[in-house]
Design an enzyme around this catalytic site. Structure first.
Site, short mmCIF file in Angstrom:
data_model
loop_
_atom_site.label_atom_id
_atom_site.label_comp_id
_atom_site.label_asym_id
_atom_site.label_seq_id
_atom_site.Cartn_x
_atom_site.Cartn_y
_atom_site.Cartn_z
N CYS A 114 5.21 -10.79 -0.14
CA CYS A 114 5.58 -12.05 0.00
C CYS A 114 6.90 -11.70 -0.43
O CYS A 114 7.03 -10.50 -0.89
CB CYS A 114 4.81 -13.17 0.16
SG CYS A 114 3.60 -13.00 -1.72
N VAL A 115 6.83 -12.76 -1.10
CA VAL A 115 8.45 -12.52 -2.63
C VAL A 115 7.55 -11.72 -3.61
O VAL A 115 9.03 -11.03 -4.10
CB VAL A 115 8.91 -14.18 -2.89
CG1 VAL A 115 10.05 -14.97 -3.52
CG2 VAL A 115 9.24 -15.05 -0.75
#
Length: 480
Positions: free
Chosen positions: A28-29
């Site tokens: 993810c981020v």
């Protein structure tokens, strides 16, 4: 500072238990999301010492390694090159760990999978809406006037920005329909069509629904009259979440059922039209009205709690939000925020999320200030900056939870800041960047109060963490 990502990936893989223990990987981020055959084979203490690794934990059936924004993509690419793993989405990896999760975790995962892909559109819209609010706020920059009144030539720019800002919220059901259909295994284009149908201009605008029910301004509820014996409310669902979320799920179930039974030769003709017609009728006749009232009950319940006991509500939210981030359950609040914005005109939840993010950043900054360890200082400084702009995982897992007290100090700062905002009924008109730029999305008349809350949330954890480090002898800290 350059990093050898191949070496980092090799060390991460070694401490995860080797290639044969890794089933699937995504990111993810900020984090690597990993499906492991046997999480007990992970050497957590050694893994957390690897360069760029800011922490690791097991939750929701997945092992997660916190790297940080930007760097995580490069480590992931090196890990894939090293292992030969195929590219995977977060949803793919989460399916691998689904059998290790309970019902609540699976529900939270659904919210996460649906809302994370559309979050950039919502943040951009929120920032633009905030800029528009500032331009139209009376007395914000010029006493007794708005910028538009003082400079009429800005009207065109204001209208253009307003158009850009409102687009994501007006057509929010289309965004959710696309993402939800993808999550539930349906056709994404049909999800978009279903979402657009719920905001069709022929339907009564959702924001005028209350006036029509009350009979204000001569308005009344319009209906589709079906054969004279069945009526369906001719009402739209602009800015609402629950109707399209449930409708997209039903649509995906119907579509998959049809695809398994309709011959391939006529699928293109039969499946899409049947799916849309059946789901459209169900959405407008049953799903929409039921979920609309459910959403109203949820938001009224939240509003009542914070109206009756603002100190309790603010304190609980401030104390619990960061622990919920650890479990991933914080994604559920996005739906509540959007529902509050749709029905109440603003959300008091999102401003308190900013308090939590800033508090975690300040606690990490205090560790940077007091630490003697070069690696800890480097990690704390970059993590603090990340948290100040809304991404707290590096600060929490890489710094604050490791030293424990900074995390507790951040919770206290978050709680005090949230109580202050709750008592003063601070609201945001949209969702923005959950950090220092957050004031842009706040209702203009509450910006000064919000900034005061920011100061409280930042100063308290910094002072407490620095104060403790000067009273105890602890490796890695300096002592006064």
């Amino acid at each position: 500072m350059s990093h050898d990502y191949s070496t980092i990936a090799r060390e991460v893989l070694e401490h995860l238990g080797g290639r044969d223990n890794l089933e699937q990987a995504a990111h993810c981020v900020t984090r690597l999301r990993l499906a492991l055959k046997d999480p007990s084979r992970v050497n957590g203490s050694a893994l957390n010492q690897v360069d760029l690794v800011k922490g690791s934990f097991f939750t929701g059936g997945l092992f997660q390694v916190v790297i940080g924004p930007g760097e995580v993509e490069k480590v992931y690419a090196a890990l894939r090159e090293l292992t030969g793993l195929a590219a995977a989405t977060i949803a793919d990896v989460k399916k691998k760990g689904a059998d290790k999760t309970n019902a609540m975790q699976r529900l939270v995962r659904v919210f996460s999978d649906v809302f994370m892909p559309i979050l950039p559109a919502l943040i951009i819209a929120g920032l633009l809406m905030g800029v528009n609010n500032l331009m139209g706020a009376k007395g914000m920059f010029i006493e007794g006037q708005t910028l538009l009144q003082a400079y009429p030539n800005l009207d065109g720019l204001w209208s253009l920005i307003n158009l850009m800002a409102n687009t994501s919220f007006v057509f929010l059901p289309a965004l959710v329909g696309w993402s939800a259909a993808k999550r539930f295994g349906g056709s994404e284009i049909l999800g978009i069509v279903l979402g657009l149908m719920l905001v069709h201009p022929d339907l009564l605008n959702a924001w005028n629904y209350g006036k029509a029910v009350a009979g204000l301004d001569g308005q009344s509820l319009p209906y589709f009259d079906i054969f004279g014996w069945f009526q369906i409310e001719k009402v739209g669902y602009q800015g609402q979440i629950l109707p399209i979320l449930m409708a997209a799920y039903v649509m995906s179930v119907i579509e998959k059922w049809l695809r398994a039974r309709v011959p391939n030769a006529i699928q293109l003709l039969v499946v899409p039209i049947t799916t849309i017609v059946v789901t459209g009728v169900l959405a407008l006749a049953i799903i929409g009205p039921v979920t609309r009232h459910l959403g109203i009950l949820i938001t009224e319940g939240m509003v009542t709690l914070f109206d009756l006991a603002p100190m309790v509500g603010g304190a609980l939210f401030g104390l619990l939000y960061a622990p919920l981030v650890i479990t991933g359950m914080h994604h559920m609040f996005l739906a509540v925020d959007l529902q509050l914005i749709s029905t109440q005109g603003g959300t008091f939840i999102w401003p308190m999320i900013v308090m939590s993010n800033l508090a975690q950043g300040s606690a990490a900054l205090a560790v940077f200030y007091t630490s003697r360890n070069a690696r800890d200082k480097s990690m704390a400084s970059t993590s603090a900056i990340s948290a100040y702009f809304g991404i707290t995982e590096p600060a929490m897992f890489g710094v604050n939870l490791r030293f424990k007290f900074p995390f507790y100090a951040a919770l206290l700062g978050s709680a005090l800041g949230s109580v202050f905002l709750s008592l003063n009924k601070v609201q945001a008109s949209a969702i923005g960047v959950g950090g220092l730029p957050g004031f842009i999305s706040i209702v203009p008349q509450s910006i000064a109060v919000f900034v005061t809350g920011m100061v409280i949330a930042m100063v308290v954890p910094f002072v407490l963490t620095c104060g403790l480090s000067m009273k105890i002898v602890r490796p890695g800290y300096r002592v006064a």
